[in-house]
Design an enzyme around this catalytic site. Structure first.
Site, PDB file in Angstrom:
ATOM      1  N   GLY A  10       0.815  -1.206   0.000  1.00  0.00           N
ATOM      2  CA  GLY A  10       0.000   0.000   0.000  1.00  0.00           C
ATOM      3  C   GLY A  10       0.853   1.263   0.000  1.00  0.00           C
ATOM      4  O   GLY A  10       0.412   2.315   0.463  1.00  0.00           O
ATOM      5  N   ASP A  15      -1.124   6.812   3.504  1.00  0.00           N
ATOM      6  CA  ASP A  15      -0.261   6.389   4.597  1.00  0.00           C
ATOM      7  C   ASP A  15       1.066   5.853   4.082  1.00  0.00           C
ATOM      8  O   ASP A  15       2.129   6.123   4.646  1.00  0.00           O
ATOM      9  CB  ASP A  15      -0.947   5.323   5.446  1.00  0.00           C
ATOM     10  CG  ASP A  15      -2.126   5.868   6.215  1.00  0.00           C
ATOM     11  OD1 ASP A  15      -2.508   7.034   6.002  1.00  0.00           O
ATOM     12  OD2 ASP A  15      -2.691   5.114   7.042  1.00  0.00           O
ATOM     13  N   LEU A  63      -1.790  -8.861  -3.726  1.00  0.00           N
ATOM     14  CA  LEU A  63      -2.182  -9.406  -2.433  1.00  0.00           C
ATOM     15  C   LEU A  63      -3.097 -10.616  -2.585  1.00  0.00           C
ATOM     16  O   LEU A  63      -3.339 -11.343  -1.620  1.00  0.00           O
ATOM     17  CB  LEU A  63      -2.892  -8.339  -1.599  1.00  0.00           C
ATOM     18  CG  LEU A  63      -2.023  -7.242  -0.996  1.00  0.00           C
ATOM     19  CD1 LEU A  63      -2.897  -6.248  -0.243  1.00  0.00           C
ATOM     20  CD2 LEU A  63      -0.971  -7.822  -0.067  1.00  0.00           C
ATOM     21  N   ALA A  85      -1.838  -2.096   2.745  1.00  0.00           N
ATOM     22  CA  ALA A  85      -2.705  -2.246   1.574  1.00  0.00           C
ATOM     23  C   ALA A  85      -4.035  -2.887   1.949  1.00  0.00           C
ATOM     24  O   ALA A  85      -4.092  -3.852   2.712  1.00  0.00           O
ATOM     25  CB  ALA A  85      -2.011  -3.085   0.510  1.00  0.00           C
ATOM     26  N   ALA A  86      -5.107  -2.313   1.411  1.00  0.00           N
ATOM     27  CA  ALA A  86      -6.454  -2.844   1.651  1.00  0.00           C
ATOM     28  C   ALA A  86      -7.440  -2.087   0.783  1.00  0.00           C
ATOM     29  O   ALA A  86      -7.134  -0.996   0.280  1.00  0.00           O
ATOM     30  CB  ALA A  86      -6.847  -2.690   3.119  1.00  0.00           C
ATOM     31  N   SER A  88      -9.966   0.153   1.269  1.00  0.00           N
ATOM     32  CA  SER A  88     -10.160   0.911   2.506  1.00  0.00           C
ATOM     33  C   SER A  88     -11.322   1.899   2.495  1.00  0.00           C
ATOM     34  O   SER A  88     -11.542   2.589   3.489  1.00  0.00           O
ATOM     35  CB  SER A  88      -8.872   1.685   2.838  1.00  0.00           C
ATOM     36  OG  SER A  88      -8.539   2.565   1.784  1.00  0.00           O
ATOM     37  N   SER A 129      -8.163  -0.562  12.190  1.00  0.00           N
ATOM     38  CA  SER A 129      -8.992   0.620  11.974  1.00  0.00           C
ATOM     39  C   SER A 129      -9.996   0.799  13.099  1.00  0.00           C
ATOM     40  O   SER A 129     -10.480  -0.177  13.695  1.00  0.00           O
ATOM     41  CB  SER A 129      -9.733   0.487  10.643  1.00  0.00           C
ATOM     42  OG  SER A 129     -10.754   1.449  10.516  1.00  0.00           O
ATOM     43  N   GLU A 131     -12.877   1.496  12.570  1.00  0.00           N
ATOM     44  CA  GLU A 131     -14.121   0.909  12.060  1.00  0.00           C
ATOM     45  C   GLU A 131     -14.363  -0.478  12.638  1.00  0.00           C
ATOM     46  O   GLU A 131     -15.470  -1.007  12.550  1.00  0.00           O
ATOM     47  CB  GLU A 131     -14.092   0.841  10.535  1.00  0.00           C
ATOM     48  CG  GLU A 131     -14.172   2.194   9.843  1.00  0.00           C
ATOM     49  CD  GLU A 131     -15.554   2.845   9.937  1.00  0.00           C
ATOM     50  OE1 GLU A 131     -16.552   2.092  10.086  1.00  0.00           O
ATOM     51  OE2 GLU A 131     -15.629   4.073   9.868  1.00  0.00           O
ATOM     52  N   TYR A 153     -15.841  -3.802   5.410  1.00  0.00           N
ATOM     53  CA  TYR A 153     -14.499  -3.294   5.657  1.00  0.00           C
ATOM     54  C   TYR A 153     -14.118  -3.500   7.121  1.00  0.00           C
ATOM     55  O   TYR A 153     -13.039  -4.010   7.433  1.00  0.00           O
ATOM     56  CB  TYR A 153     -14.424  -1.806   5.304  1.00  0.00           C
ATOM     57  CG  TYR A 153     -13.145  -1.142   5.748  1.00  0.00           C
ATOM     58  CD1 TYR A 153     -11.956  -1.359   5.056  1.00  0.00           C
ATOM     59  CD2 TYR A 153     -13.120  -0.306   6.864  1.00  0.00           C
ATOM     60  CE1 TYR A 153     -10.768  -0.769   5.471  1.00  0.00           C
ATOM     61  CE2 TYR A 153     -11.936   0.298   7.279  1.00  0.00           C
ATOM     62  CZ  TYR A 153     -10.766   0.065   6.583  1.00  0.00           C
ATOM     63  OH  TYR A 153      -9.602   0.649   6.993  1.00  0.00           O
ATOM     64  N   HIS A 183      -7.474   9.384   9.977  1.00  0.00           N
ATOM     65  CA  HIS A 183      -6.332  10.271   9.771  1.00  0.00           C
ATOM     66  C   HIS A 183      -6.340  10.739   8.313  1.00  0.00           C
ATOM     67  O   HIS A 183      -6.517   9.951   7.395  1.00  0.00           O
ATOM     68  CB  HIS A 183      -5.020   9.594  10.144  1.00  0.00           C
ATOM     69  CG  HIS A 183      -4.863   8.198   9.629  1.00  0.00           C
ATOM     70  ND1 HIS A 183      -5.598   7.139  10.117  1.00  0.00           N
ATOM     71  CD2 HIS A 183      -4.069   7.697   8.669  1.00  0.00           C
ATOM     72  CE1 HIS A 183      -5.260   6.039   9.481  1.00  0.00           C
ATOM     73  NE2 HIS A 183      -4.332   6.344   8.585  1.00  0.00           N
TER      74      HIS A 183
END
Length: 338
Positions: A10, A15, A63, A85-86, A88, A129, A131, A153, A183
């Site tokens: 990522g 980030d 991935l 990495a995701a 997001s 996260s 979340e 997610y 962020h």
């Protein structure tokens, strides 16, 4: 002196780009895993890394492919691995739950398994996260608050968190979970509400639009600056023992407050331009997320340095500059915000 090697999945994101800069400043040899299409379209897909492209080494991989991850880890043999990495974007995870779960969960599993088999001494960071808390049972949330995710997610991040903890406990990996609250920065993707607001304000100021459609204005989040938060990731991997940490400011602001301050930076009233669009509401809303960063402060010596007002102004200023709009600084002051 041999440079420490870091692998960032990522690395092309918000980030990842800030973390790459930070690690370079610390003297690391920085490697990044990117999709092959990014290397083929570097002008657009590597824009956040354009100023440091000659200082990092990028490797094409996926991935979704364990052999791909295995090959890259074998080639690099990193001392530290930051798995950022995701998929997001939370709203998108409602539209395509299958790919979100597949990429986020399997991708994390592949990286962890590869690290265990190839470089078990490598220190591993997983980007958790806020979340994961979702419908939080307590405010503020800490490392021991029960998870109640409200999206695919969030669910995928809980799975990644537990995988990371399991590899730490079962195989002795130095594996840390960072439970990062929201962020932001001028490098935030345009699909996220904060960047949607800052770029929307800039377009309105430039005369390119008149309205800014937003969803739930009352949703409350703990917003910090990504530049501060990537340092926390690094600090976790410098400790004597691996652990999990909440990274947050401890302050909460609503989407409405973010919009109000963003428009005020240009001497505008958000009520003249913001329109509520119910289609932008989440099927399962997360009303309030506030983190308690006391553990990170005590154990890591970390605290955020960029406040809410400064963050909003930086994002608005950046988006305005991109459109040739000059920010009327004299109209903005801390004293005017209450």
């Amino acid at each position: 002196m041999v440079k420490r090697k870091a692998l960032i999945t990522g690395i092309t994101g918000q980030d990842g780009s800030y973390l790459a800069e930070f690690l370079l400043s610390k003297g690391y040899e920085v490697h990044g895993l990117v999709r092959r299409v990014a290397l083929q379209d570097s002008t657009h897909r590597l824009v956040r890394l354009s100023h440091i492209l000659n200082q990092v080494q990028l490797h094409a991989g996926s991935l979704e492919s364990f052999p791909s991850i295995y090959q890259i880890l074998t080639k690099i043999r990193p001392d530290e691995c930051y798995h950022l990495a995701a998929q997001s974007f939370v709203s998108y995870s409602f539209d395509d739950e299958f790919s979100t779960l597949n990429v986020n969960i399997n991708g994390t599993h592949y990286v962890l398994a590869g690290v265990k088999d190839i470089v078990p001494e490598c220190r591993f960071y997983f980007a958790g996260s806020s979340e994961m808390f979702g419908k939080a049972v307590e405010v503020p949330q800490t490392e021991t608050t029960r998870f109640h995710p409200r999206s695919a997610y969030g669910i995928s991040k809980v799975a990644g968190f537990e995988l990371t903890r399991n590899y730490r406990e079962a195989y002795g990996l130095f594996a840390c979970n960072g439970i990062l609250f929201n962020h932001e920065s001028p490098r935030r993707g345009f699909e996220f509400v904060t960047r949607k607001i800052s770029s929307g304000v800039a377009r309105i100021a430039a005369g390119q639009s008149r309205e800014l459609p937003l969803g739930n204005l009352e949703a409350k989040r703990d917003w910090g600056h990504a530049r501060d938060y990537v340092e926390a990731m690094w600090r976790m991997l410098q400790q004597d023992h691996p652990d999990d940490y909440v990274i947050a400011t401890g302050e909460t602001h609503s989407v409405r407050e973010f919009a109000e301050l963003a428009f005020r930076c240009l001497g505008l009233d958000y009520r003249d331009h913001v329109v509520t669009d119910e289609q932008l509401y989440r099927p399962a809303e997360v009303d309030q997320l506030t983190g308690n960063p006391s553990k990170a402060r005590a154990a890591l010596g970390w605290r955020h340095t960029v406040g809410f007002e400064e963050l909003v102004q930086e994002m608005v200023t950046s988006d305005c500059a991109a459109l040739g709009v000059e920010l009327p600084v004299e109209r903005y002051s801390r004293a005017s915000w209450s």
